[in-house]
Design a protein around this motif. Structure first.
Motif, mmCIF file in Angstrom:
data_model
loop_
_atom_site.group_PDB
_atom_site.id
_atom_site.type_symbol
_atom_site.label_atom_id
_atom_site.label_comp_id
_atom_site.label_asym_id
_atom_site.label_seq_id
_atom_site.Cartn_x
_atom_site.Cartn_y
_atom_site.Cartn_z
ATOM 1 N N GLY A 85 -0.696 8.586 -8.075
ATOM 2 C CA GLY A 85 -0.659 9.335 -6.806
ATOM 3 C C GLY A 85 0.248 8.652 -5.792
ATOM 4 N N LYS A 86 0.157 7.317 -5.707
ATOM 5 C CA LYS A 86 0.956 6.595 -4.720
ATOM 6 C C LYS A 86 2.442 6.619 -5.079
ATOM 7 C CE LYS A 86 0.911 2.379 -1.981
ATOM 8 N NZ LYS A 86 0.096 1.261 -1.542
ATOM 9 N N LEU A 87 2.742 6.440 -6.384
ATOM 10 C CA LEU A 87 4.154 6.509 -6.809
ATOM 11 C C LEU A 87 4.729 7.884 -6.495
ATOM 12 C CD1 LEU A 87 4.029 4.673 -10.285
ATOM 13 C CD2 LEU A 87 4.979 3.772 -8.152
ATOM 14 N N PHE A 104 2.228 -3.387 -4.486
ATOM 15 C CA PHE A 104 1.741 -4.769 -4.338
ATOM 16 C C PHE A 104 0.239 -4.820 -4.114
ATOM 17 C CE2 PHE A 104 6.213 -4.665 -3.110
ATOM 18 C CZ PHE A 104 6.712 -5.588 -4.027
ATOM 19 N N ASP A 105 -0.392 -3.641 -4.202
ATOM 20 C CA ASP A 105 -1.837 -3.618 -3.942
ATOM 21 C C ASP A 105 -2.617 -3.086 -5.136
ATOM 22 O OD1 ASP A 105 -0.965 -1.022 -3.771
ATOM 23 O OD2 ASP A 105 -2.078 -0.530 -1.957
ATOM 24 N N VAL A 106 -2.063 -3.267 -6.342
ATOM 25 C CA VAL A 106 -2.828 -2.833 -7.527
ATOM 26 C C VAL A 106 -4.072 -3.709 -7.647
ATOM 27 C CG1 VAL A 106 -2.794 -2.575 -10.038
ATOM 28 C CG2 VAL A 106 -0.771 -1.954 -8.697
ATOM 29 N N VAL A 171 -1.201 -9.920 -5.336
ATOM 30 C CA VAL A 171 -2.582 -9.518 -5.003
ATOM 31 C C VAL A 171 -2.614 -9.287 -3.492
ATOM 32 C CG1 VAL A 171 -5.026 -10.227 -4.979
ATOM 33 C CG2 VAL A 171 -3.536 -10.996 -6.838
ATOM 34 N N GLU A 172 -3.109 -8.131 -3.074
ATOM 35 C CA GLU A 172 -3.226 -7.870 -1.626
ATOM 36 C C GLU A 172 -4.596 -8.349 -1.151
ATOM 37 O OE1 GLU A 172 -1.921 -4.183 0.842
ATOM 38 O OE2 GLU A 172 -4.069 -3.933 0.535
ATOM 39 N N VAL A 173 -4.593 -9.238 -0.167
ATOM 40 C CA VAL A 173 -5.865 -9.726 0.367
ATOM 41 C C VAL A 173 -5.987 -9.269 1.824
ATOM 42 C CG1 VAL A 173 -7.373 -11.723 0.721
ATOM 43 C CG2 VAL A 173 -5.723 -11.736 -1.157
HETATM 44 MG MG MG Z 1 -0.606 -1.384 0.696
#
Ligand code: MG
Ligand code: GTP
Length: 238
Positions: A85-87, A104-106, A171-173
């Protein structure tokens, strides 16, 4: 405490889900399915590495200063549906390479801290670790979004060691306080889960903005009291 918002990666479920996409939408072609599954395992490994580092820091603070900076953590891998969906939303190609290059938020971790100082001390200690890299920082605490959203977002790249060597994986923190999390949950529900008329929606959005400011004031006052009774080193806000 870590809350997993999904179960561990189940490769047969993932394969089955990808196959439905393949037939109905001509998305990932068959040849890419094993590659995609391998990549999801790397993301999962990266997510566990960062959450372990955070737990170690939290335990150290507990032992040394009798203070837990982290109230709890939540972690999740983006679902196949959300990835595709995001792509699509961004008009990007649907391929494993495109996921690696653009998303970058998988792997995502939310770190809910007790106080604002904790947000900065935990994130600074993590960012200074020599085996990980900081790819991007967005500080919505210093500069809140217009709707009142506050959180510190950091994208890290962490090495995941496979038989083929080290794979630096993002990894998105999201670091935030309990009050910021409380606010963001309601704002998210208002935005995505309600079908209120526009007038009501904008009235509630305005109220939420006022709430964000009130919560910020309460936080500053409580932080002040906590600083006076706490022995842990004070955070440097960089
Ligand atoms: Mg994001
Ligand atoms: P996208 O990932 O494409 O959304 O863009 P981005 O990476 O530039 O976004 P950003 O780092 O600003 O925010 C990513 C995540 O932060 C979202 O998926 C949400 O979890 C959270 N977030 C950002 N803004 C808001 C907000 O206004 N309200 C709430 N509740 N959450 C937000």
């Amino acid at each position: 405490m870590i809350l997993d918002r999904h179960n561990r990666l189940n490769t047969s479920d993932l394969r089955a889900r990808l196959k439905t996409f393949d037939i109905s939408d001509e998305h990932f072609d068959n040849a890419q399915i094993p590659e995609f599954i391998d990549q999801m395992q790397v993301y999962e490994g990266a997510m566990y590495e960062i959450s372990t580092k955070l737990e170690v820091l939290d335990d150290e603070f507990q032992v040394r200063f009798s203070h837990d900076p982290i109230h709890h953590m939540e972690r999740r891998l983006k679902s196949v549906d959300s990835i595709i969906g995001k792509l699509e939303r961004k008009g990007l190609p649907i391929s494993v390479k495109s996921v690696k290059d653009n998303l970058f938020d998988v792997a995502g971790i939310r770190v809910i801290c007790n106080y604002r100082d904790d947000v900065y001390s935990v994130s600074n200690y993590l960012s200074s670790q020599s085996d990980i890299q900081v790819l991007r920082v967005k500080d919505y605490i210093k500069k809140p979004k217009q709707n009142g959203y506050r959180s510190l977002h950091v994208i890290y790249a962490v090495p995941v060691f496979l038989s083929s060597g080290a794979h630096y994986t993002p990894v998105e923190v999201q670091f935030r306080t309990i009050a910021m999390d409380y606010w963001a949950s309601l704002e998210h529900a208002l935005r995505y889960k309600s079908d209120l008329p526009d007038a009501k929606l904008s009235e509630h959005s305005q109220t939420l903005l006022d709430c964000a400011k009130s919560l910020q004031n309460v936080e500053v006052q409580m932080q002040h009291i906590h600083r006076d009774i706490n022995t842990a080193p004070q955070a440097e806000e960089t």
